[in-house]
Design a protein around this motif. Structure first.
Motif, short mmCIF file in Angstrom:
data_model
loop_
_atom_site.label_atom_id
_atom_site.label_comp_id
_atom_site.label_asym_id
_atom_site.label_seq_id
_atom_site.Cartn_x
_atom_site.Cartn_y
_atom_site.Cartn_z
N TYR A 158 6.73 -2.20 10.58
CA TYR A 158 5.51 -1.40 10.70
C TYR A 158 4.44 -1.90 9.74
CZ TYR A 158 3.15 2.96 12.11
OH TYR A 158 2.30 3.88 12.65
N LEU A 159 4.83 -2.19 8.50
CA LEU A 159 3.86 -2.65 7.50
C LEU A 159 3.30 -4.02 7.86
CD1 LEU A 159 5.61 -1.57 4.17
CD2 LEU A 159 3.75 -0.41 5.37
N LYS A 160 4.14 -4.91 8.37
CA LYS A 160 3.65 -6.24 8.75
C LYS A 160 2.69 -6.15 9.93
CE LYS A 160 7.38 -8.89 6.70
NZ LYS A 160 8.49 -9.85 6.91
N ALA A 161 2.95 -5.22 10.84
CA ALA A 161 1.99 -5.01 11.93
C ALA A 161 0.66 -4.47 11.38
CB ALA A 161 2.57 -4.05 12.97
N MET A 162 0.72 -3.65 10.35
CA MET A 162 -0.50 -3.14 9.72
C MET A 162 -1.32 -4.28 9.11
SD MET A 162 0.88 0.32 7.79
CE MET A 162 -0.73 0.94 7.30
N ARG A 200 5.35 4.88 1.92
CA ARG A 200 4.84 3.51 1.82
C ARG A 200 3.78 3.22 2.89
NH1 ARG A 200 10.00 -0.21 1.87
NH2 ARG A 200 8.45 -1.90 1.87
N ILE A 201 3.98 3.78 4.06
CA ILE A 201 3.00 3.59 5.13
C ILE A 201 1.67 4.24 4.75
CG2 ILE A 201 2.45 4.28 7.51
CD1 ILE A 201 5.49 3.81 8.10
N ALA A 202 1.73 5.46 4.21
CA ALA A 202 0.50 6.14 3.80
C ALA A 202 -0.18 5.38 2.66
CB ALA A 202 0.82 7.57 3.37
N TYR A 203 0.60 4.87 1.73
CA TYR A 203 0.05 4.09 0.61
C TYR A 203 -0.66 2.84 1.14
CZ TYR A 203 -0.13 0.90 -3.35
OH TYR A 203 -0.55 0.00 -4.30
N MET A 204 -0.01 2.13 2.08
CA MET A 204 -0.62 0.90 2.61
C MET A 204 -1.84 1.20 3.47
SD MET A 204 0.74 -1.74 1.36
CE MET A 204 0.07 -2.98 2.48
N SER A 205 -1.84 2.34 4.13
CA SER A 205 -3.03 2.74 4.88
C SER A 205 -4.24 2.81 3.97
CB SER A 205 -2.79 4.09 5.55
OG SER A 205 -3.99 4.64 6.06
N ASN A 250 -7.16 0.16 4.03
CA ASN A 250 -8.20 0.90 4.77
C ASN A 250 -7.95 0.83 6.27
OD1 ASN A 250 -10.58 2.50 4.92
ND2 ASN A 250 -11.77 0.70 5.48
N LEU A 251 -6.70 1.01 6.65
CA LEU A 251 -6.29 0.93 8.05
C LEU A 251 -5.82 2.31 8.50
CD1 LEU A 251 -5.78 -1.48 10.19
CD2 LEU A 251 -3.40 -0.83 9.85
N PRO A 252 -6.48 2.90 9.49
CA PRO A 252 -6.12 4.26 9.90
C PRO A 252 -4.72 4.38 10.46
CG PRO A 252 -8.29 3.63 10.74
CD PRO A 252 -7.66 2.38 10.21
N GLN A 312 -2.36 12.80 0.16
CA GLN A 312 -2.14 12.38 -1.23
C GLN A 312 -2.83 11.05 -1.53
OE1 GLN A 312 2.02 12.13 -2.34
NE2 GLN A 312 1.59 10.81 -4.09
N TYR A 313 -2.65 10.06 -0.64
CA TYR A 313 -3.18 8.72 -0.92
C TYR A 313 -4.59 8.51 -0.37
CZ TYR A 313 1.45 7.51 -2.59
OH TYR A 313 2.62 7.46 -3.32
#
Length: 243
Positions: free
Chosen positions: A118-122, A144-149, A153-155, A183-184
């Motif tokens: 999922y993160l690599k797709a982001m 981790r997904i919310a943090y990387m968002s 700056n990726l919705p 939170q993030y």
């Protein structure tokens, strides 16, 4: 909070949806939606169209029933390296690229493997937005997904369809990702994930969760068509130059 944009909808071309783009656009106009994403599933999903369908989307009118149309795709993650089922040469032509996991398209793995996919797709420069991380089929590290968002700056989407009685098991996951997004403070989209015209622009469950989690209106992109269009324009400027 008024939602004026629905970026996640499907037409008969997806194979398991039941309305045309004209029917969806008419429904959107009745609900006050000003900007509509047409995001049929990528070709790995059984029943979905061949790649030529996505290459030919330029034939669509830019507006139907007073609603601006963004022709795009819901690309499927198909491997643990975040690979997508639509080549970059096609993604580059589309107005909107949303990306998600589906159990019939992705082999599955551990929580770490699923999260990495999922993160690599982001991180893919052709990805515009990530969808339905709260679906129960795959275990994900939602924090981790919310943090990387926020970092990218990726919705990330709060998917109204995941909160219906059909997928009631997703409530806990969706509640967790919503609280982490608050939170993030990463950008959020609400999506109907409509597979029939009467669901277009339906966000009632997602809005309840936004309010419960304390996600600010400023975080929610689809309160404004201009905010969405400006984001997408900036996203395209950041892509690598094609050779």
């Amino acid at each position: 909070m008024e939602i004026l944009v629905d970026l996640h909808t499907h037409t008969v071309a997806s194979g398991h949806a039941y309305s045309t783009i004209s029917e969806n656009a008419f429904a959107a106009s009745r609900r006050g939606i000003k900007l509509l994403g047409m995001t049929d599933h990528g070709p790995k999903m059984p029943g979905s169209p061949f790649l030529y369908h996505f290459g030919n989307l330029t034939v669509l009118p830019q507006e139907l029933y007073g609603v601006r149309i963004l022709p795009g795709v819901e690309a499927n993650i198909i491997g643990q390296e975040g690979e997508l089922d639509v080549p970059n040469s096609y993604l580059a032509r589309l107005k909107l690229v949303i990306v998600g996991l589906h159990d019939i398209c992705y082999p599955g793995g551990t929580c770490e493997q699923n999260t990495q996919a999922y993160l690599k797709a982001m991180e893919n420069p052709y990805t515009d937005m990530m969808v339905h991380p709260g679906r129960p089929e795959f275990e994900l590290d939602l924090e981790r997904i919310a943090y990387m968002s926020a970092k990218l700056n990726l919705p990330v989407e709060i998917n109204n369809s995941s909160l219906t009685t059909i997928e009631r098991g997703a409530w806990g996951n969706c509640r967790r990702i919503a609280h982490y997004m608050a939170q993030y403070k990463g950008p959020v989209i609400l999506g109907s994930d409509a597979h029939f015209w009467d669901r277009v622009g339906e966000f009632s469950h997602a809005l309840d969760l936004v309010h419960e989690a304390g996600i600010s209106e400023h975080q929610v992109l689809n309160t404004s068509p201009d905010r969405v269009l400006n984001y997408l324009a900036a996203r395209r400027k950041s892509r690598p130059i094609s050779t």
